[in-house]
Write an enzyme that holds these catalytic residues in place. Sequence first.
Site, PDB file in Angstrom:
ATOM      1  N   ASP A 460      -7.730  -3.436   0.650  1.00 55.78           N
ATOM      2  CA  ASP A 460      -7.235  -2.661  -0.480  1.00 55.78           C
ATOM      3  C   ASP A 460      -6.264  -3.488  -1.298  1.00 55.78           C
ATOM      4  O   ASP A 460      -6.203  -3.381  -2.498  1.00 55.78           O
ATOM      5  CB  ASP A 460      -6.564  -1.379   0.010  1.00 55.78           C
ATOM      6  CG  ASP A 460      -5.375  -1.648   0.912  1.00 55.78           C
ATOM      7  OD1 ASP A 460      -5.397  -2.650   1.650  1.00 55.78           O
ATOM      8  OD2 ASP A 460      -4.417  -0.862   0.891  1.00 55.78           O
ATOM      9  N   ARG A 464       1.070  -6.783   0.483  1.00 57.90           N
ATOM     10  CA  ARG A 464       2.123  -6.058   1.189  1.00 57.90           C
ATOM     11  C   ARG A 464       1.759  -5.901   2.666  1.00 57.90           C
ATOM     12  O   ARG A 464       0.791  -6.498   3.159  1.00 57.90           O
ATOM     13  CB  ARG A 464       2.359  -4.697   0.529  1.00 57.90           C
ATOM     14  CG  ARG A 464       1.201  -3.738   0.682  1.00 57.90           C
ATOM     15  CD  ARG A 464       1.479  -2.437  -0.080  1.00 57.90           C
ATOM     16  NE  ARG A 464       0.358  -1.521   0.029  1.00 57.90           N
ATOM     17  CZ  ARG A 464      -0.046  -0.725  -0.961  1.00 57.90           C
ATOM     18  NH1 ARG A 464       0.555  -0.760  -2.136  1.00 57.90           N
ATOM     19  NH2 ARG A 464      -1.052   0.099  -0.773  1.00 57.90           N
ATOM     20  N   GLU A 466      -0.023  -4.277   4.525  1.00 61.33           N
ATOM     21  CA  GLU A 466      -1.173  -3.380   4.654  1.00 61.33           C
ATOM     22  C   GLU A 466      -2.449  -4.210   4.764  1.00 61.33           C
ATOM     23  O   GLU A 466      -2.875  -4.521   5.850  1.00 61.33           O
ATOM     24  CB  GLU A 466      -1.209  -2.401   3.470  1.00 61.33           C
ATOM     25  CG  GLU A 466      -2.217  -1.285   3.697  1.00 61.33           C
ATOM     26  CD  GLU A 466      -2.013  -0.113   2.747  1.00 61.33           C
ATOM     27  OE1 GLU A 466      -1.002  -0.049   2.054  1.00 61.33           O
ATOM     28  OE2 GLU A 466      -2.912   0.746   2.710  1.00 61.33           O
ATOM     29  N   ASP A 473     -11.896   2.477  -1.037  1.00 64.58           N
ATOM     30  CA  ASP A 473     -11.866   1.429  -2.052  1.00 64.58           C
ATOM     31  C   ASP A 473     -13.196   0.685  -2.075  1.00 64.58           C
ATOM     32  O   ASP A 473     -13.770   0.413  -3.130  1.00 64.58           O
ATOM     33  CB  ASP A 473     -10.732   0.441  -1.760  1.00 64.58           C
ATOM     34  CG  ASP A 473      -9.388   1.132  -1.581  1.00 64.58           C
ATOM     35  OD1 ASP A 473      -9.280   2.003  -0.694  1.00 64.58           O
ATOM     36  OD2 ASP A 473      -8.440   0.792  -2.307  1.00 64.58           O
ATOM     37  N   TRP A 529     -14.171   8.352   1.195  1.00 65.71           N
ATOM     38  CA  TRP A 529     -13.822   7.234   2.088  1.00 65.71           C
ATOM     39  C   TRP A 529     -14.935   7.037   3.129  1.00 65.71           C
ATOM     40  O   TRP A 529     -15.613   6.018   3.139  1.00 65.71           O
ATOM     41  CB  TRP A 529     -12.475   7.531   2.760  1.00 65.71           C
ATOM     42  CG  TRP A 529     -11.309   7.046   1.941  1.00 65.71           C
ATOM     43  CD1 TRP A 529     -10.462   6.025   2.247  1.00 65.71           C
ATOM     44  CD2 TRP A 529     -10.855   7.548   0.672  1.00 65.71           C
ATOM     45  NE1 TRP A 529      -9.534   5.851   1.253  1.00 65.71           N
ATOM     46  CE2 TRP A 529      -9.752   6.768   0.276  1.00 65.71           C
ATOM     47  CE3 TRP A 529     -11.289   8.554  -0.195  1.00 65.71           C
ATOM     48  CZ2 TRP A 529      -9.065   6.980  -0.930  1.00 65.71           C
ATOM     49  CZ3 TRP A 529     -10.610   8.771  -1.391  1.00 65.71           C
ATOM     50  CH2 TRP A 529      -9.513   7.992  -1.741  1.00 65.71           C
ATOM     51  N   GLU A 757      -3.241  -0.993  -8.545  1.00 68.46           N
ATOM     52  CA  GLU A 757      -3.484   0.158  -7.683  1.00 68.46           C
ATOM     53  C   GLU A 757      -3.287   1.462  -8.445  1.00 68.46           C
ATOM     54  O   GLU A 757      -4.082   2.387  -8.329  1.00 68.46           O
ATOM     55  CB  GLU A 757      -2.500   0.117  -6.504  1.00 68.46           C
ATOM     56  CG  GLU A 757      -2.619   1.316  -5.576  1.00 68.46           C
ATOM     57  CD  GLU A 757      -1.783   1.143  -4.329  1.00 68.46           C
ATOM     58  OE1 GLU A 757      -0.746   0.451  -4.400  1.00 68.46           O
ATOM     59  OE2 GLU A 757      -2.162   1.694  -3.282  1.00 68.46           O
ATOM     60  N   HIS A 778      -5.405  -4.412  -6.705  1.00 69.08           N
ATOM     61  CA  HIS A 778      -6.229  -3.403  -6.048  1.00 69.08           C
ATOM     62  C   HIS A 778      -7.519  -3.331  -6.837  1.00 69.08           C
ATOM     63  O   HIS A 778      -7.478  -3.209  -8.043  1.00 69.08           O
ATOM     64  CB  HIS A 778      -5.527  -2.046  -6.156  1.00 69.08           C
ATOM     65  CG  HIS A 778      -5.064  -1.489  -4.866  1.00 69.08           C
ATOM     66  ND1 HIS A 778      -4.067  -2.071  -4.131  1.00 69.08           N
ATOM     67  CD2 HIS A 778      -5.426  -0.375  -4.193  1.00 69.08           C
ATOM     68  CE1 HIS A 778      -3.849  -1.334  -3.047  1.00 69.08           C
ATOM     69  NE2 HIS A 778      -4.667  -0.300  -3.049  1.00 69.08           N
TER      70      HIS A 778
END
Length: 876
Positions: A460, A464, A466, A473, A529, A757, A778
């Site tokens: 994604d 960061r 993550e 996505d 998702w 994002e 993103h």
Amino acid sequence: MAVSIARLSFEHHREALGIGESQPRISWRFAGNASNWEQSSYDLEVSRSGQTNSYSTNSSNSLFVPWPDKPLGSAEAAKARVRAHGGTQQSSTPWSDWVAVETGLLNPEDWSGSVPIAADRDYDVNAPKQPIYFRKEFVTSDEVASARLYITSLGLYEAYINGDRVGDAVLAPGWQSFNYRHVYDTYDVTDSIKKGQNAIGVTVGEGWFLGRIAWSGRNYWGDNLGLQVLLTVTTKDGKKTAVPTDDSWAASTGPILSSEIYDGETYDSRLESAIEGWNKPSFNGSNWVGVKSLSPVKGHLMSPDGPPVRKIEERQLEKVFKSASGKTLVDFGQNLVGWLHLNVQGPAGTNITIHHAEVLEKGELALAPLRAAKATDTVILHGKGPQTWEPTFTFHGFRYIQIDGWPEETPLDGKAVKAIVVHSDIEQTGWFQCSNALLNKFHNNVQWSTKGNFLSISTDCPQRDERLGWTGDAHAFGPTANFLYNTGGFWRGWHRDMWSEMQRRGSMRVPFFVPTVPPDSDDPGAAVWSDVAVGGPWDLFRFYGDKGMLAEQLPQSKAWIDTGLPRNEVGLWKRDAFQFGDWLDPKAPPEDPGAATTAKALVADAYLIRMTELLANMSSALGDEASENSYRSKHATLRKEFAQAWITNGSSLANRTQTAYALALHFDLLPSDDGASPSSKTKNGATGGNRAAAAATLRQIVAENDYLVGTGFAGTPALGPALQGAGASEDFYSMLLQTKVPSWLYQVVMNGTTTWERWDSMLPDGTVNTGTMTSFNHYAFGAVADWIHATIGGLAPAEPGWTVVAVEPIPGGGITSAGARFISPYGEITSSWWIDSAGFHLKLSVPPNAKARVKLPRGAISTLVGSGLHEFQEEY
Ligand SMILES: *[C@@H]1O[C@H](CO)[C@@H](O)[C@H](O)[C@H]1NC(C)=O
Ligand SMILES: *[C@@H]1O[C@H](CO)[C@@H](O)[C@H](O)[C@H]1NC(C)=O
Ligand SMILES: *[C@@H]1O[C@H](CO)[C@@H](O)[C@H](O)[C@H]1NC(C)=O
Ligand SMILES: *[C@@H]1O[C@H](CO)[C@@H](O)[C@H](O)[C@H]1NC(C)=O
Ligand SMILES: *[C@@H]1O[C@H](CO)[C@@H](O)[C@H](O)[C@H]1NC(C)=O
Ligand SMILES: *[C@@H]1O[C@H](CO)[C@@H](O)[C@H](O)[C@H]1NC(C)=O
Ligand SMILES: *[C@@H]1O[C@H](CO)[C@@H](O)[C@H](O)[C@H]1NC(C)=O
Ligand SMILES: *[C@@H]1O[C@H](CO)[C@@H](O)[C@H](O)[C@H]1NC(C)=O
């Protein structure tokens, strides 16, 4: 040459060394401008162990044809070439080049006793692990005829033989659901090994396997840095030597003090001298420690499906300047993913510390969006003259860096500092440009976000704490990615992991992200998702035309829809199920991105119906009529239930939002006008009817909203197709070319160099949107590029695999020319159009063995054309 073979390939491999298929299917792309050329038969030659076999087949098929020879054994090499013949009166291609294929280690026992090893030392399990250097010397009795290195790690590895770097992969073996699939890589190291004494050295860092991943925790798949190697050497005297990892290896630490994906690397060059020559023979390793063997890796050792991560390009710095508070900053002019390359000299002990960030705020690095990722590299200089440095086991998402402690001895300029761009080495296949400069820049940003987020898995965000393989996505962006790059092998491995994770859970729920972390996590799944288990394989089939891969992936698609998805009494989504819904709807509050203006269950139901339709179409493609009929009938029932639940008066959606109407139109959810059986015959029924009424409402909503975007993850990909299907593509052009926030071009006028994002990750006053969930890299909203490619560029697959290309450009938005290029499974397709006083002009080139269905903007009908060059013109 009017027709020739541009490339022969095996399965979805870019390079077929160390593959896992013993009977790899073969495909070939064509080159040349031959008119209406269609393959009638082909000759394949397979050469192995000095013997060549020929096979002739009467078939038009040039994609994924069966391996004609007997299956390959483990670590067996062969080569193949093809020649294709046209129809009556049509020429044949010359033979293609010979293309090599070689299998990896197909059976566990082929690893010849190799076991994973770890350094025999004490370490703190709960702290970051200092990378380990492993080494082993070995002797060869003669010149080398052939040598292969099979290697993987519990962590990430970088290997050397006699001081030479092995291959050019970085961050290998990448990230998998390691409990099920553990990738090993194969390298041809024939040229690195010499007669006599040799040494292999490998550094291993923690990577995803045991590093700090996600928001808490580390050691998800193990808690010790490990290495597994099998080096096989065949010498000219016919002797075979195997060098497996076993307890005869030695281990040490070295100058890499720490190297973590989120936090960065600390490197002390002063420690280099202690291990100088460690990866060459005759090194004095008396102070190294021994190793111990670990239990076998948990996952199946498998060769990769997609290409490795590599250093793909370099970026020069654009500006060195001082921040408001006097810090030294460097701007690379492009938000990118990778790391720095330093070329520096200074006193011993000089501590250079580098912070990375995507944007500036108030003249300083904006570090808040990185959350708990330190993204900081530190290099301590050795003081013995010029040195170069790059980190080994980390990567950063950045456009700007802050450098502290830079030595006076080296001018801080483009020679001293460059950026290295790193991503999975997927082949670029798609290009687009048009007469609108802002749109071109936006498209370029979409491509940069693809590069930045296709790093072993599709992430994604790359910067960061993550960087996870979020399914939503990937679902939204799949078609765009598949156009820009050849992603067949890349996604194939990821879908294998998804299927393993689904089966592990038993519930058949598709995780929020794959690989899951922690590995035993059991989130509930969610519409859009989890639906990537259906939409992903469908998009792969549309782009690559691989029925074998579709058959391999269809079980996960069915399992999600038939078993995993929680339903209510009428078969729609269970009402209290968790949903992300139309995530990041611009009207949702910044701190609650799921609080969209369209009901979550409406979005979920709409997607469920679409996924049911796709299951019917996938079953049909595989010739499974019973399955197709069953999904068609479920689809019809669900459409009725949807209308019951969410539509009043035939055409009014429960929520008067862009997303509700776009989904209803694009997914064909409106009931037919008699109110009885909903029928897809209403599709394109532009006059009257529920469809026309809903389209009118959508246009009204869009106009009332000043042509600003009003959709989140779920609605965004549907908006363009919905308006276009309603004959209102001009409305969508107005949205696409809008520059106020929220819009696609807002990010461009705000000097964004990747897609963001949030629609407003940076606010108009230049401050970063509050809330810590704000990434500037993103790809999800870049999903609109699929519409750009199809409708402005004029290229989309009309039949799976681009056997037939849909060439249906629709000009608008004042754009006067545009073009797209796509390297399809058949070969290169180009289209370009322009408007001048004489009207609308289109030039098209279709590769041999493919066709195009062409519809001009004002034309009422489409024309089917064969391969070759075509020109069209109409009044406009
Ligand atoms: C087709 O390709 C050949 C070889 O490249 C070239 O000589 C010829 O001019 C091309 N034909 C057209 C119509 O462009
Ligand atoms: C292929 O077609 C040719 C010409 O129609 C025919 O002579 C030949 O027997 C066919 N080969 C096979 C294997 O069917
Ligand atoms: C290797 O280094 C150790 C000290 O670290 C030294 O005692 C030993 O003599 C060296 N061996 C050789 C062969 O140079
Ligand atoms: C290098 O300097 C930074 C401050 O700029 C400091 O935090 C860090 O501990 C130093 N690293 C080493 C290895 O000395
Ligand atoms: C959407 O429509 C539903 C059903 O009428 C309603 O309950 C809901 O409040 C509306 N808005 C949102 C944001 O869900
Ligand atoms: C699915 O198949 C039906 C029947 O062939 C077709 O009308 C429909 O457009 C297909 N859907 C998609 C998304 O391709
Ligand atoms: C449905 O249509 C009828 C007749 O056109 C109209 O009177 C009624 O207000 C409509 N209801 C809604 C909810 O739009
Ligand atoms: C974008 O870049 C231009 C040229 O460097 C600059 O003048 C402008 O202020 C920048 N805009 C923003 C919002 O940063």
